[in-house]
Design an enzyme around this catalytic site. Structure first.
Site, PDB file in Angstrom:
ATOM      1  N   ASP A 177      21.204  -9.509  33.372  1.00  0.00           N
ATOM      2  CA  ASP A 177      20.077 -10.243  32.801  1.00  0.00           C
ATOM      3  C   ASP A 177      20.422 -11.665  33.026  1.00  0.00           C
ATOM      4  O   ASP A 177      21.207 -12.140  32.333  1.00  0.00           O
ATOM      5  CB  ASP A 177      20.568  -9.474  31.236  1.00  0.00           C
ATOM      6  CG  ASP A 177      19.343 -10.128  30.385  1.00  0.00           C
ATOM      7  OD1 ASP A 177      18.735 -11.095  30.472  1.00  0.00           O
ATOM      8  OD2 ASP A 177      19.060  -9.490  29.350  1.00  0.00           O
ATOM      9  N   HIS A 178      19.331 -12.060  33.622  1.00  0.00           N
ATOM     10  CA  HIS A 178      19.421 -13.413  33.998  1.00  0.00           C
ATOM     11  C   HIS A 178      19.531 -14.497  32.779  1.00  0.00           C
ATOM     12  O   HIS A 178      20.017 -15.620  32.877  1.00  0.00           O
ATOM     13  CB  HIS A 178      18.719 -13.968  35.062  1.00  0.00           C
ATOM     14  CG  HIS A 178      17.117 -14.152  34.487  1.00  0.00           C
ATOM     15  ND1 HIS A 178      16.367 -12.889  34.341  1.00  0.00           N
ATOM     16  CD2 HIS A 178      16.478 -14.941  34.019  1.00  0.00           C
ATOM     17  CE1 HIS A 178      15.456 -13.416  33.927  1.00  0.00           C
ATOM     18  NE2 HIS A 178      15.247 -14.737  33.784  1.00  0.00           N
ATOM     19  N   HIS A 240      16.630  -8.772  27.221  1.00  0.00           N
ATOM     20  CA  HIS A 240      16.720 -10.403  27.154  1.00  0.00           C
ATOM     21  C   HIS A 240      16.929 -10.715  25.537  1.00  0.00           C
ATOM     22  O   HIS A 240      18.008 -11.391  25.301  1.00  0.00           O
ATOM     23  CB  HIS A 240      15.627 -11.467  27.656  1.00  0.00           C
ATOM     24  CG  HIS A 240      15.230 -11.083  28.857  1.00  0.00           C
ATOM     25  ND1 HIS A 240      16.361 -10.854  30.021  1.00  0.00           N
ATOM     26  CD2 HIS A 240      14.086 -10.953  29.755  1.00  0.00           C
ATOM     27  CE1 HIS A 240      15.685 -10.525  30.985  1.00  0.00           C
ATOM     28  NE2 HIS A 240      14.416 -10.484  30.939  1.00  0.00           N
TER      29      HIS A 240
END
Ligand code: NAP
Length: 484
Positions: A177-178, A240
């Protein structure tokens, strides 16, 4: 201050989907930056793999073009491009076929870290995992990196976890999950757990509410087909926003270690209450002059899928009982901005009189477009005019405090890939976390589907539907302004 770049161990990284959008825009330009910084060993190999027929030279040219387009100032300032390109190789492989695997094996070395980045649709994760094992490319120390979306509901996420677990141990699986790779997200943990100042106040006794906003200015673009099966809840909230919520709400882990951190995040997800339907507002952007509406973009005139969602959620635990968390995310909004805001309660008594109005401490953590942190504190307005109060931001943006070197922070993807090579899973989601997130999300989606809930239209370039503003106004609160 000189930033410390600690080189990682030598590695071979295979990027399945090496010709795709994500590889060209993020992964490969990011690796080039790490190469230029000296963090990537000069002997490390990067091997692109996809179905397209291409040789090493063709792949290198593609990456050269990608770096020119997406590499930012690094692309022009770093003169090591040719050396970086020499580290690149390419193999033609269909994840569902048996061809190309021995050629891939021939391009890989033994005695170095082996990492496999699955930058392909999730429908191929199981095929890749299986073939990596049957073709003896992965050993017990190899790592696989998987992209979002990790499932579209609890059942599919469980099936994916099961598929991967057939071939790889959980300690080898890196679910990206950037958002977790962003500098400020880690700084949030440093601020929370490295100072005595905040932690005693970090609870429902002192925090009035917390807001998390992830606003985008773009619409669904060319991803209409995918997006209309997903919507903002699945595309953004389940992963996110949920991850940000976990980091802000979790208990202090006993140490900054992957499982200690992830255990605490999991407890947050499990403490989330079901959400009342009155506390969810869904929206779709409307047409604006010659700009398409959401329904035009996804070519589905009857779509009930949301491009915007706002919700008020509660956590049932000692720390947060009674403190609402307001989440919102949407497309075609006023500005591109991701921000977490902790709004503290009023001082218990104002010695300055009612005329001075309300003054509150607000900690705001900006993730994009610029990363940084500010804390609003109340001071006396300087100059004559008596005892008048004013709120001023105390800037905790690291670039100002630590000098220009701190501005050159790695992008989230680069940082996360280096963590994979180091074998550090702290900033990656564990399988049980992802499943818990879906277990909370699924009934909400099923609820609005059963009610035939129709998303409210909202103007492009706005804050979302009016009802989303009302969600907070009803509680005597207001959203932070969305500023780019
Ligand atoms: P994309 O542009 O469609 O690229 C897909 C890549 O997979 C291409 O290199 C394609 O090359 C390869 N591929 C497709 N089928 C294959 C097969 N059977 N065997 C081997 N390779 C195959 O997709 P993307 O945008 O890069 O996204 C990749 C993954 O990252 C997806 O899971 C996506 O959801 C996720 N993601 C993307 C972004 C983004 O910004 N793009 C952001 C977050 C997550 P060939 O056609 O030559 O095989």
């Amino acid at each position: 201050m000189v930033s410390r770049v600690i080189p990682v161990d030598d590695f071979d990284l295979v990027i399945f989907g090496g010709t795709g959008d994500l590889a060209r825009r993020k992964i490969l330009p990011g690796l080039f930056r790490r190469f230029c910084s000296g963090q990537m060993p000069k002997d490390a190999r990067i091997i692109g793999a996809a179905r397209s027929d291409m040789d090493d030279a063709g792949f290198r040219q593609m990456v050269r073009d990608a770096i020119a387009e997406f590499g930012g100032k690094n692309a022009t300032e770093c003169d090591e491009l040719d050396a970086f390109l020499a580290a690149l190789h390419y193999v033609t492989i269909d994840a569902r076929g048996e061809g190309g695997w021995s050629e891939l094996a021939g391009k890989m070395r033994s005695g170095v870290v082996r990492a496999f980045y699955f930058s392909v649709g999730p429908g191929l994760f199981g095929d890749l995992a299986q073939r990596l094992k049957t073709h003896n490319l992965a050993d017990d120390d190899s790592r696989i990196v998987v992209e979002k979306p990790f499932g579209r509901d609890l059942a599919s996420a469980k099936a994916l976890n099961k598929d991967l677990a057939t071939y790889f141990d959980e300690s080898q699986i890196y679910r990206i999950d950037h958002y977790l790779g962003k500098e400020t997200v880690q700084n949030l943990m440093a601020v929370r757990f490295g100072n005595v100042l905040f932690e005693p106040l970090w609870n429902s006794q002192y925090v009035d509410h917390i807001q998390i906003t992830v606003a985008e200015t773009v619409g669904v673009g060319g991803r209409g087909g995918y997006y209309d099966k997903s919507g903002a809840m699945r595309d953004m909230v389940q992963n996110h926003l949920m991850q940000l919520l976990c980091l802000i709400a979790m208990e202090p882990p006993s140490k900054f270690d992957p499982d200690a951190v992830r255990d605490e995040k999991l407890k947050v997800i499990r403490a989330l209450d079901p959400v009342d339907s009155h506390h969810i507002v869904r929206g779709q952007y409307a047409a604006d002059g010659d700009k398409n509406s959401y329904r035009d973009d996804v070519e589905n005139p009857k779509s009930f899928v949301e491009s915007f969602i706002a919700m008020k959620v509660h956590l049932s635990n000692w720390r947060w009982a009674g403190t609402p968390f307001y989440l919102r995310t949407g497309k075609c909004m006023k500005a591109r901005s991701s921000e977490i805001t902790v709004v503290f309660k009023d001082a218990p008594h104002s010695i300055f009189g009612a005329d001075e109005g309300r003054h509150r401490n607000v900690l705001s953590i900006q993730l994009q477009p610029n990363e940084g942190m500010t804390l609003d504190v109340t001071i006396k307005e300087p100059g004559p005019g008596g005892m008048r109060l004013v709120d001023v931001p105390l800037d905790m943006t690291f670039a100002d405090a630590l000098g220009p070197e701190a501005e050159d922070v790695p992008d989230a993807y680069e940082r996360l890939i280096m963590d994979v090579i180091r074998g550090n899973q702290t900033l990656f989601m564990r399988g049980d976390e992802v499943e818990a997130a879906w277990a909370w999300t699924d009934p909400l989606i099923e609820g609005w589907q059963a009610r035939n809930d129709v998303p409210k239209p909202y103007e492009q370039g706005s804050n979302g539907p009016e009802d989303a503003l009302m969600l907070m106004h009803r509680d005597g609160r207001r959203w932070r302004e969305i500023k780019g």
